[in-house]
Write an enzyme that holds these catalytic residues in place. Structure first.
Site, PDB file in Angstrom:
ATOM      1  N   ILE A 147      -1.956 -20.042   5.212  1.00 43.85           N
ATOM      2  CA  ILE A 147      -1.863 -21.118   4.224  1.00 43.85           C
ATOM      3  C   ILE A 147      -0.682 -22.004   4.619  1.00 43.85           C
ATOM      4  O   ILE A 147       0.389 -21.490   4.949  1.00 43.85           O
ATOM      5  CB  ILE A 147      -1.594 -20.555   2.810  1.00 43.85           C
ATOM      6  CG1 ILE A 147      -2.675 -19.563   2.390  1.00 43.85           C
ATOM      7  CG2 ILE A 147      -1.471 -21.678   1.790  1.00 43.85           C
ATOM      8  CD1 ILE A 147      -2.290 -18.735   1.176  1.00 43.85           C
TER       9      ILE A 147
ATOM     10  N   CYS B 240       2.548 -17.785  10.731  1.00 45.43           N
ATOM     11  CA  CYS B 240       3.658 -17.095  10.059  1.00 45.43           C
ATOM     12  C   CYS B 240       3.573 -17.147   8.538  1.00 45.43           C
ATOM     13  O   CYS B 240       4.348 -16.466   7.859  1.00 45.43           O
ATOM     14  CB  CYS B 240       4.991 -17.650  10.548  1.00 45.43           C
ATOM     15  SG  CYS B 240       5.184 -19.438  10.395  1.00 45.43           S
ATOM     16  N   HIS B 241       2.642 -17.894   7.971  1.00 42.22           N
ATOM     17  CA  HIS B 241       2.561 -18.032   6.509  1.00 42.22           C
ATOM     18  C   HIS B 241       1.099 -18.028   6.088  1.00 42.22           C
ATOM     19  O   HIS B 241       0.504 -19.101   5.928  1.00 42.22           O
ATOM     20  CB  HIS B 241       3.221 -19.349   6.086  1.00 42.22           C
ATOM     21  CG  HIS B 241       3.415 -19.497   4.610  1.00 42.22           C
ATOM     22  ND1 HIS B 241       2.474 -20.052   3.773  1.00 42.22           N
ATOM     23  CD2 HIS B 241       4.443 -19.164   3.819  1.00 42.22           C
ATOM     24  CE1 HIS B 241       2.926 -20.081   2.542  1.00 42.22           C
ATOM     25  NE2 HIS B 241       4.127 -19.548   2.542  1.00 42.22           N
ATOM     26  N   PHE B 242       0.458 -16.977   5.935  1.00 40.92           N
ATOM     27  CA  PHE B 242       0.853 -15.585   6.072  1.00 40.92           C
ATOM     28  C   PHE B 242      -0.031 -14.937   7.122  1.00 40.92           C
ATOM     29  O   PHE B 242      -1.183 -15.339   7.248  1.00 40.92           O
ATOM     30  CB  PHE B 242       0.668 -14.855   4.746  1.00 40.92           C
ATOM     31  CG  PHE B 242       1.533 -15.408   3.650  1.00 40.92           C
ATOM     32  CD1 PHE B 242       2.840 -14.968   3.497  1.00 40.92           C
ATOM     33  CD2 PHE B 242       1.064 -16.374   2.776  1.00 40.92           C
ATOM     34  CE1 PHE B 242       3.636 -15.448   2.474  1.00 40.92           C
ATOM     35  CE2 PHE B 242       1.857 -16.874   1.758  1.00 40.92           C
ATOM     36  CZ  PHE B 242       3.141 -16.409   1.606  1.00 40.92           C
TER      37      PHE B 242
ATOM     38  N   TYR C 124       2.679 -23.504  11.299  1.00 34.99           N
ATOM     39  CA  TYR C 124       2.979 -22.704  10.109  1.00 34.99           C
ATOM     40  C   TYR C 124       1.906 -21.667   9.800  1.00 34.99           C
ATOM     41  O   TYR C 124       2.177 -20.689   9.107  1.00 34.99           O
ATOM     42  CB  TYR C 124       3.197 -23.613   8.888  1.00 34.99           C
ATOM     43  CG  TYR C 124       2.225 -24.765   8.816  1.00 34.99           C
ATOM     44  CD1 TYR C 124       0.936 -24.594   8.340  1.00 34.99           C
ATOM     45  CD2 TYR C 124       2.598 -26.026   9.265  1.00 34.99           C
ATOM     46  CE1 TYR C 124       0.039 -25.648   8.304  1.00 34.99           C
ATOM     47  CE2 TYR C 124       1.705 -27.093   9.223  1.00 34.99           C
ATOM     48  CZ  TYR C 124       0.433 -26.893   8.744  1.00 34.99           C
ATOM     49  OH  TYR C 124      -0.454 -27.936   8.712  1.00 34.99           O
TER      50      TYR C 124
END
EC number: 4.2.1.59
Length: 172
Positions: free
Chosen positions: A77, A70-72, A67
């Site tokens: 995070i 892609c976040h962010f 994750y």
């Protein structure tokens, strides 16, 4: 059904994700990458904040977890909803561990507070789920409060986490 133990390792949690722990058609954890637990360190039918049972678990954060890119981008995070989902996963596991039949589903939560973040430098997440009640009817319903700590610091709290087990496979 599997032997009722007081702790579970990663391979056992994967077996639960494959439907091998509580039997066909019963509570099941998701498989990676959605599995947000690496080990259950304590589980008990008694004790906890409400003396109705509790579960404690851990997740090892890695800088290359799926994750973060892609976040962010540029500001990695872990999405807060993944920590919340981990709480629901543990609530459902507890119901299966009690021997309750049916497939699990997250139903709702009361209040959720995010007080901090999980970053790539975070090492360890600790979950705590304290049960308020387990209702047994057409649907088995577990209600609990939960928290999440990142490297020992409380960062998420949720009240009235609700997970149901249904023999029909849906909450309807």
């Amino acid at each position: 059904m599997a032997e009722q133990k007081s702790s579970y390792g990663y391979e056992e949690l994967l077996a639960c994700g494959r439907g091998e722990m509580f039997g066909p058609g019963n509570a099941q954890l998701p498989l990676p990458p959605m599995l947000m637990i690496h080990r259950i360190t304590e589980i008990s039918e008694t004790g906890g904040a409400f003396d109705k049972g509790y579960i404690r678990a851990e997740y090892d954060v890695r800088p290359d977890d799926w994750y973060f890119p892609c976040h962010f981008q540029g500001n990695p995070i872990m999405p807060g909803c993944l920590g919340l989902d981990g709480m629901w996963q543990l609530t459902g596991f507890f119901l299966g561990w009690l021997g309750e039949p049916g497939r699990g589903m997250a139903l709702s939560t009361g209040e959720v507070k995010f007080k901090g973040m999980v970053r790539p430098h975070t090492k360890l997440l600790e979950y705590g789920i304290d049960f308020k009640r387990v209702m047994r009817g057409r649907l088995v319903l577990g209600t609990a409060d939960g928290w999440l700590k990142a490297d020992g610091e409380l960062i998420y709290q949720a009240t009235d986490l609700r997970v149901g087990l249904s023999k029909e496979g849906s909450a309807q």
